[in-house]
Design an enzyme around this catalytic site. Structure first.
Site, PDB file in Angstrom:
ATOM      1  N   LYS A 111       0.834  -1.202   0.000  1.00 22.66           N
ATOM      2  CA  LYS A 111       0.000   0.000   0.000  1.00 22.66           C
ATOM      3  C   LYS A 111       0.869   1.253   0.000  1.00 22.66           C
ATOM      4  O   LYS A 111       0.513   2.260  -0.615  1.00 22.66           O
ATOM      5  CB  LYS A 111      -0.937   0.023   1.217  1.00 22.66           C
ATOM      6  CG  LYS A 111      -2.067  -0.988   1.129  1.00 22.66           C
ATOM      7  CD  LYS A 111      -3.090  -0.569   0.080  1.00 22.66           C
ATOM      8  CE  LYS A 111      -4.337  -1.417   0.111  1.00 22.66           C
ATOM      9  NZ  LYS A 111      -4.456  -2.393  -0.944  1.00 22.66           N
ATOM     10  N   LYS A 153      -4.776 -14.818 -11.756  1.00 25.87           N
ATOM     11  CA  LYS A 153      -6.105 -15.274 -11.367  1.00 25.87           C
ATOM     12  C   LYS A 153      -7.168 -14.205 -11.585  1.00 25.87           C
ATOM     13  O   LYS A 153      -6.861 -13.018 -11.739  1.00 25.87           O
ATOM     14  CB  LYS A 153      -6.081 -15.725  -9.904  1.00 25.87           C
ATOM     15  CG  LYS A 153      -5.771 -14.640  -8.911  1.00 25.87           C
ATOM     16  CD  LYS A 153      -5.901 -15.209  -7.494  1.00 25.87           C
ATOM     17  CE  LYS A 153      -5.966 -14.076  -6.498  1.00 25.87           C
ATOM     18  NZ  LYS A 153      -6.075 -14.505  -5.126  1.00 25.87           N
ATOM     19  N   LYS A 193     -10.797  -8.606  -9.080  1.00 22.92           N
ATOM     20  CA  LYS A 193     -11.390  -7.340  -9.522  1.00 22.92           C
ATOM     21  C   LYS A 193     -10.343  -6.242  -9.657  1.00 22.92           C
ATOM     22  O   LYS A 193     -10.528  -5.301 -10.419  1.00 22.92           O
ATOM     23  CB  LYS A 193     -12.545  -6.903  -8.626  1.00 22.92           C
ATOM     24  CG  LYS A 193     -12.254  -6.858  -7.157  1.00 22.92           C
ATOM     25  CD  LYS A 193     -13.523  -6.541  -6.371  1.00 22.92           C
ATOM     26  CE  LYS A 193     -13.290  -6.797  -4.900  1.00 22.92           C
ATOM     27  NZ  LYS A 193     -14.294  -7.573  -4.250  1.00 22.92           N
TER      28      LYS A 193
END
Ligand code: TRP
Length: 332
Positions: free
Chosen positions: A111, A194, A197
């Protein structure tokens, strides 16, 4: 009997990968375990502080879990913020969580790279909040993917540390619930890894996608120029399409397209049409159940209320112990 807990951040609808990879296993898990499934709305604030669409997203994920077969008669299905004791335990755990170990956490370092302008304390203490989710029900098993293993390890660390510091045995050591062979990994449509979203909308087949949206995404999926020699190995993008086919089609169909690949007569248009037909046949009944449940707000409200009651009861039991050991009590 194990106490199993799993949380999901309500940042969007579920996709085929979530469904086949995790949720179908949750449905089986609830038969012989004491299961808690919750929607981690506090956690979603670490990246989406304005809570826009939050209520809609929560209702959607709830409806999707219920439609998939999570049974509120067998499991406790609740919303994290309905259990304020989670926030209280988070506060206590933070008192004994060290800056160094939080900063070293891979997800935090990620992050720091991805959103340097909003590197807030919520992100730093994401692992203590997650530990609080787990420890508050004294869960013994947590189904986690690779990306969450470190968080689970930190939950163990914080629980053990609490036991040691306050000389008690309030918290068991939670370990990963392993699905083993049953773990299906569904790849995305863009030829990379994979289905997820964060990879962008067209990489994902959502449970709530209409047939025409499914068709558009599948027909656009990445392919290559086609096999050049017989029996050659498939490149990743084609392997991925076959993996999706295997998940939703019959053995015969998969074999048919494998033969076509091996003798170089495969037409990707046909393969994609087949994938669309079988994905659509697989998802249509589920999509209809989701829509029906989503429209029944009385039912959803009853499920949420009951889940909150059960989760708070379990949380209360743990928290009275925790407060006692720390020495927090009403003065008069
Ligand atoms: N961190 C998890 C994720 O991003 C969600 C989560 C929050 C969770 N609390 C949890 C998962 C407790 C398992 C147990 O997917």
């Amino acid at each position: 009997m194990e106490i199993v807990l799993s949380g999901i951040r309500p940042t969007g609808p579920l996709h085929l990968g979530n469904y086949l990879g995790a949720v179908t296993n949750f449905v089986k898990m609830q038969e012989n375990n004491r299961c808690y499934f919750f929607i981690a709305d506090f956690h979603s604030l670490t990246t989406h502080p304005l809570a826009e669409h939050l209520q809609e997203n929560i209702k959607q994920v709830l409806s999707e879990y219920l439609a998939a077969g999570i049974d509120p008669e067998k499991s406790t299905l609740y919303i994290q913020s309905d259990v304020p004791e989670v926030a209280e335990l988070y506060l206590y755990l933070n008192m004994n969580a060290y800056l160094g170990e939080l900063e070293r956490c891979t997800s935090f370092k990620d992050k720091a790279r991805k959103q340097p302008d909003n590197l807030n304390a919520g992100l730093l203490t994401y692992p203590t909040l997650m530990a609080s989710d787990i420890l508050i029900h004294r869960a013994t098993k947590v189904p986690v993917g690779k990306d969450q293993e470190q968080h689970l390890e930190m939950a163990r660390t914080f629980g053990n540390r609490f036991n040691r510091m306050y000389n008690c045995e309030v918290f068991p050591s939670p370990t990963a619930y392993n699905f083993g062979e049953a773990l299906v990994k569904i790849p995305g449509l863009d030829g990379s890894g994979k289905m997820g979203k964060s990879e962008g909308g067209d990489n994902c087949l959502y449970l709530s996608d209409t047939s025409s949206v499914l068709k558009k995404k599948i027909m656009k999926a990445l392919t290559d120029a086609g096999p050049q020699t017989t029996n050659q190995e498939k490149p990743d993008c084609i392997k991925n399409l076959f993996t999706i086919l295997e998940a939703v089609s019959t053995k015969d169909t998969v074999e048919y397209f494998n033969e076509k690949w091996n003798d170089c007569s495969i037409r990707y248009g046909d393969l994609k049409k087949q994938i669309f037909n079988d994905v659509d046949a697989f998802l249509t009944p589920l999509r209809e159940r989701i829509t029906d449940i989503r429209a029944d707000e009385n039912y959803l409200s009853a499920v949420v209320k009951r889940g909150a009651e059960q989760a708070r009861e379990s949380a209360d039991t743990t928290m009275s112990e925790v407060r006692k050991y720390i020495g927090i009590k009403r003065l008069f």
